[in-house]
Scaffold this motif. Structure first.
Motif, PDB file in Angstrom:
ATOM      1  N   VAL A  40     -38.269   6.549  21.790  1.00 32.09           N
ATOM      2  CA  VAL A  40     -38.290   7.935  22.676  1.00 32.09           C
ATOM      3  C   VAL A  40     -37.713   7.521  23.850  1.00 32.09           C
ATOM      4  O   VAL A  40     -36.695   8.308  24.350  1.00 32.09           O
ATOM      5  N   TRP A  41     -37.760   6.529  24.473  1.00 39.08           N
ATOM      6  CA  TRP A  41     -37.199   6.132  25.916  1.00 39.08           C
ATOM      7  C   TRP A  41     -35.776   5.192  25.799  1.00 39.08           C
ATOM      8  O   TRP A  41     -36.005   4.192  26.187  1.00 39.08           O
ATOM      9  N   ASP A  42     -35.146   5.682  25.027  1.00 41.60           N
ATOM     10  CA  ASP A  42     -33.733   4.799  24.558  1.00 41.60           C
ATOM     11  C   ASP A  42     -32.921   5.057  25.527  1.00 41.60           C
ATOM     12  O   ASP A  42     -32.308   5.937  26.070  1.00 41.60           O
ATOM     13  N   THR A  43     -32.506   3.763  26.165  1.00 39.93           N
ATOM     14  CA  THR A  43     -31.437   3.499  27.070  1.00 39.93           C
ATOM     15  C   THR A  43     -30.089   3.776  26.580  1.00 39.93           C
ATOM     16  O   THR A  43     -29.220   4.050  27.311  1.00 39.93           O
ATOM     17  N   GLN A  44     -29.789   4.031  25.312  1.00 46.33           N
ATOM     18  CA  GLN A  44     -28.723   4.317  24.733  1.00 46.33           C
ATOM     19  C   GLN A  44     -28.369   6.063  24.513  1.00 46.33           C
ATOM     20  O   GLN A  44     -27.505   6.360  23.998  1.00 46.33           O
ATOM     21  N   ASP A  45     -29.559   6.521  24.503  1.00 48.81           N
ATOM     22  CA  ASP A  45     -29.427   8.130  24.028  1.00 48.81           C
ATOM     23  C   ASP A  45     -29.221   9.023  25.368  1.00 48.81           C
ATOM     24  O   ASP A  45     -29.992   9.498  26.215  1.00 48.81           O
ATOM     25  N   LYS A  46     -27.815   9.228  25.351  1.00 53.15           N
ATOM     26  CA  LYS A  46     -27.201   9.896  26.750  1.00 53.15           C
ATOM     27  C   LYS A  46     -27.726  11.430  26.401  1.00 53.15           C
ATOM     28  O   LYS A  46     -27.805  12.120  27.750  1.00 53.15           O
ATOM     29  N   ASN A  47     -28.025  11.896  25.309  1.00 55.78           N
ATOM     30  CA  ASN A  47     -28.759  13.275  25.076  1.00 55.78           C
ATOM     31  C   ASN A  47     -29.993  13.434  25.360  1.00 55.78           C
ATOM     32  O   ASN A  47     -30.426  14.546  25.425  1.00 55.78           O
ATOM     33  N   GLY A  48     -30.739  12.244  25.339  1.00 55.82           N
ATOM     34  CA  GLY A  48     -32.057  12.397  25.568  1.00 55.82           C
ATOM     35  C   GLY A  48     -32.720  13.231  24.417  1.00 55.82           C
ATOM     36  O   GLY A  48     -33.819  13.805  24.461  1.00 55.82           O
ATOM     37  N   THR A  49     -32.403  13.001  23.212  1.00 58.86           N
ATOM     38  CA  THR A  49     -32.745  13.784  22.224  1.00 58.86           C
ATOM     39  C   THR A  49     -34.485  13.698  21.724  1.00 58.86           C
ATOM     40  O   THR A  49     -35.093  14.703  21.878  1.00 58.86           O
ATOM     41  N   VAL A  50     -34.689  12.318  21.496  1.00 60.90           N
ATOM     42  CA  VAL A  50     -36.155  12.244  21.345  1.00 60.90           C
ATOM     43  C   VAL A  50     -36.938  12.491  22.510  1.00 60.90           C
ATOM     44  O   VAL A  50     -37.815  12.931  22.292  1.00 60.90           O
ATOM     45  N   ALA A  51     -36.368  12.294  23.612  1.00 64.49           N
ATOM     46  CA  ALA A  51     -37.357  12.334  24.753  1.00 64.49           C
ATOM     47  C   ALA A  51     -37.349  13.830  25.027  1.00 64.49           C
ATOM     48  O   ALA A  51     -38.573  14.297  25.494  1.00 64.49           O
ATOM     49  N   GLY A  52     -36.267  14.660  24.566  1.00 62.82           N
ATOM     50  CA  GLY A  52     -36.597  16.065  24.915  1.00 62.82           C
ATOM     51  C   GLY A  52     -37.546  16.600  23.705  1.00 62.82           C
ATOM     52  O   GLY A  52     -38.454  17.543  24.213  1.00 62.82           O
ATOM     53  N   PHE A  53     -37.690  16.060  22.522  1.00 59.89           N
ATOM     54  CA  PHE A  53     -38.668  16.525  21.552  1.00 59.89           C
ATOM     55  C   PHE A  53     -40.116  15.959  22.325  1.00 59.89           C
ATOM     56  O   PHE A  53     -41.019  16.795  22.156  1.00 59.89           O
ATOM     57  N   PHE A  54     -40.363  14.840  22.918  1.00 60.74           N
ATOM     58  CA  PHE A  54     -41.576  14.572  23.622  1.00 60.74           C
ATOM     59  C   PHE A  54     -42.005  15.504  24.409  1.00 60.74           C
ATOM     60  O   PHE A  54     -42.942  16.110  24.751  1.00 60.74           O
ATOM     61  N   LEU A  55     -41.029  16.191  25.392  1.00 68.30           N
ATOM     62  CA  LEU A  55     -41.002  17.089  26.571  1.00 68.30           C
ATOM     63  C   LEU A  55     -41.627  18.386  25.791  1.00 68.30           C
ATOM     64  O   LEU A  55     -42.456  19.074  26.341  1.00 68.30           O
ATOM     65  N   ASN A  56     -41.136  18.834  24.561  1.00 66.64           N
ATOM     66  CA  ASN A  56     -41.398  19.763  24.049  1.00 66.64           C
ATOM     67  C   ASN A  56     -42.806  19.911  23.392  1.00 66.64           C
ATOM     68  O   ASN A  56     -43.633  20.865  23.416  1.00 66.64           O
TER      69      ASN A  56
END
Length: 567
Positions: A40-56
């Protein structure tokens, strides 16, 4: 908010749980209620894809008011309606069966689960390399949802434990005392003020159609306005019913202070200063147009026909295509004025008992199915023996009425088509009503009149020769208070306000003790109708129902939780 793709989060979550179950035989030492942190908290995920799912997923904790309590609206426990089915959970609020073990709307677990999810998001999002502006919005949204969930708790229970940013583990001491009502209101308001300027503005490139459903700045001000409204109201503003002083401080302010109404005024003025929100020209468009300038925040849902199939008259189709679950009372129907703005009890109103729905406030047509109104190419028949009130064991109206609000325009259709059904959490009309109520309580009655005229003009009430829309010249503060209460009742019907309004105003005993009535309609030989108001069900209200019982499961786990009085 269709781009939120909430289902992806839950698919990933289910996959992670399945893998954990099949590959790990160790006893869990901490809650496993989210995807593994490094995903979820991926330091390489510049788009924050899974973090965005978490916020959803945090967004999913925002309440939805459509038929949410065992298939019924909360308003079916407010005196404005009753369930069409017998022995439903919503009746526990009005038949004395509610208890610490038997509460159909506890909301304790939902709120704290959402608060925990928000805290997890806030604690970890900084490591995800999304754009700074996106991160600003996301953090503000999570904090706002957390504040909203605290308000959901406070209006049910009074003060509850405030946990701040803490993410508890199984090793932590979870026996936390309840904070005072004042502490909780202060926290909710302070969070709204802290995040409002970090949320999206309602206008401009940063709040496009694809962002609809995301929390805008106006939602923070609207929550603050509502929190202050409750805090200033009689039940909470020194009017607590508790004999125990400690409990009274948990469920409201111990002493009254009329100046608390000024904070409601200030919040309404602040929202108006955004110069964005305005009333829709047509009342029903609020609920059918997905994105409009009256809606401040709504819980997003897929397009469907659920409102229609759950609540429209049950006599259409074989088998029936609607379930007719909600039976509005004649008490609500009679609250709608005539088109001239005068109550039906006023001899000058022009009301006729022989034609009770003629020349009424147009909001009646948008809110209630009554006998004779057109739907799916035929007239609704709620007379005795009619297609929509045939008698027997079929689920049907118990009052002679069905709920019409939120539904598409299907008067001349042969069937239902998918509609946008987003439950509105805040809309501008509520802010106007909050503003009017506070102005009147501060002695600024004519200023309150000005606000109510805006609501009535949009509703189609005629201005009259004095341009007061049926409001008497020189109306007193007391009479204006009664008028505002009624205006909220008809304008906000079935939007989960009435249940709480009659409590905060301390009028619930008068509203809910005794018979709730419907209309028995008889079709005569000449095809005319006779209307007779009759009691349908008896309702009970005791003072302990001003506040919900803290769930038994919580008080057994946490000895520091004081139970509300009477439970």
């Amino acid at each position: 908010m269709k781009n939120f793709k909430q289902h992806i989060f839950f698919v990933l979550f289910g996959l992670q749980v399945a893998l954990a179950i099949t590959s790990c035989k160790k006893v869990e030492t901490e809650p496993r209620d989210w995807i593994q942190a490094d995903l979820v908290w991926d330091t390489q995920d510049k788009n924050g894809t899974v973090a965005g799912f978490f916020l959803n997923s945090v967004y999913t904790f925002i309440p939805n008011g459509f038929n949410r309590i065992d298939g019924d609206f909360l308003d079916a426990a407010s005196g404005d309606a009753i369930p069409s089915r017998n022995n439903t959970q919503i009746e526990y609020f009005t038949n004395g069966r509610i208890s610490t073990l038997n509460n159909p709307d506890p909301y304790w677990g939902n709120s704290y689960n959402g608060i925990r999810a928000a805290n997890i998001f806030l604690a970890n999002i900084n490591v995800v390399p999304v754009a700074a502006l996106t991160k600003q919005y996301w953090r503000a949204e999570a904090r706002y949802i957390r504040a909203l969930l605290y308000f959901e708790l406070v209006k049910r229970y009074g003060g509850v434990p405030l946990i701040g940013n803490k993410i508890f583990t199984l090793d932590d001491n979870l026996e936390l005392p309840r904070n005072s009502f004042a502490d909780c209101i202060n926290y909710i308001v302070s969070e709204c003020d802290a995040v409002k300027d970090s949320l999206r503005l309602e206008t401009g490139a940063n709040y496009t159609t694809s962002d609809w459903g995301r929390i805008p700045k106006g939602a923070a001000i609207a929550l603050k306005c509502r929190a202050y409204l409750y805090a200033a109201s009689p039940l909470y503003n020194g009017g607590g019913v508790e004999a125990n002083a400690n409990l009274k401080a948990l469920t409201g302010y111990p002493t009254a202070d009329a100046s608390r109404w000024q904070k409601v005024v200030d919040a309404a003025v602040e929202l108006n200063a955004l110069n964005y929100y305005q009333l829709q020209a047509t009342y029903n468009n609020i609920f059918l147009t997905n994105k409009n300038t009256e809606v401040i925040l709504s819980k997003q849902g897929a397009t469907n026909t659920s409102i229609e199939t759950n609540n429209a008259p049950s006599g259409y189709g074989t088998p029936a295509i609607s379930n007719g679950r909600t039976s509005p009372t004649v008490d609500l129907v009679n609250a709608f004025t005539m088109r001239n703005g005068l109550p039906i009890t006023d001899p000058a109103s022009g009301y006729s008992a022989a034609a009770p729905y003629t020349n009424r406030d147009l909001r009646l047509d948008y809110t209630i199915f009554y006998n004779g109104v057109n739907w799916l190419n035929r007239a609704v028949q709620t007379f005795e023996g009619g297609l929509d009130k045939p008698g027997g064991t079929t689920v049907q109206t118990r009052t002679g009425y069905y709920m019409r609000k939120f539904m598409g325009n299907f008067a001349t259709n042969s069937t239902y088509t998918n509609q946008s059904h987003n439950f509105i959490i805040f809309r501008y009309a509520e802010i106007i009503l909050n503003y009017a109520e506070a102005l009147n309580e501060l002695g600024r009655t004519e200023d309150a009149v000005t606000q109510i005229k805006l609501i009535r003009a949009r509703a189609g009430i005629t201005a009259g020769t004095n341009t007061r829309y049926g409001i008497p010249t020189g109306i007193s503060q007391d009479n204006m208070r009664t008028l505002i209460m009624n205006e909220r009742r008809v304008e906000l019907a079935f939007e989960e306000h009435r249940f709480w309004d009659i409590r905060r105003w301390k009028i619930a005993p008068a509203v809910l003790n005794g018979a709730l009535s419907g209309t028995k309609i008889t079709k005569n030989a000449n095809n005319s109708f006779t209307y007779e108001n009759i009691p349908v069900v008896n309702s009970i209200f005791t003072n302990k129902l001003y506040h919900m019982p803290v769930p038994y499961s919580e008080t057994t786990k946490n000895s520091q939780l004081l139970q509300n009085e009477g439970w």
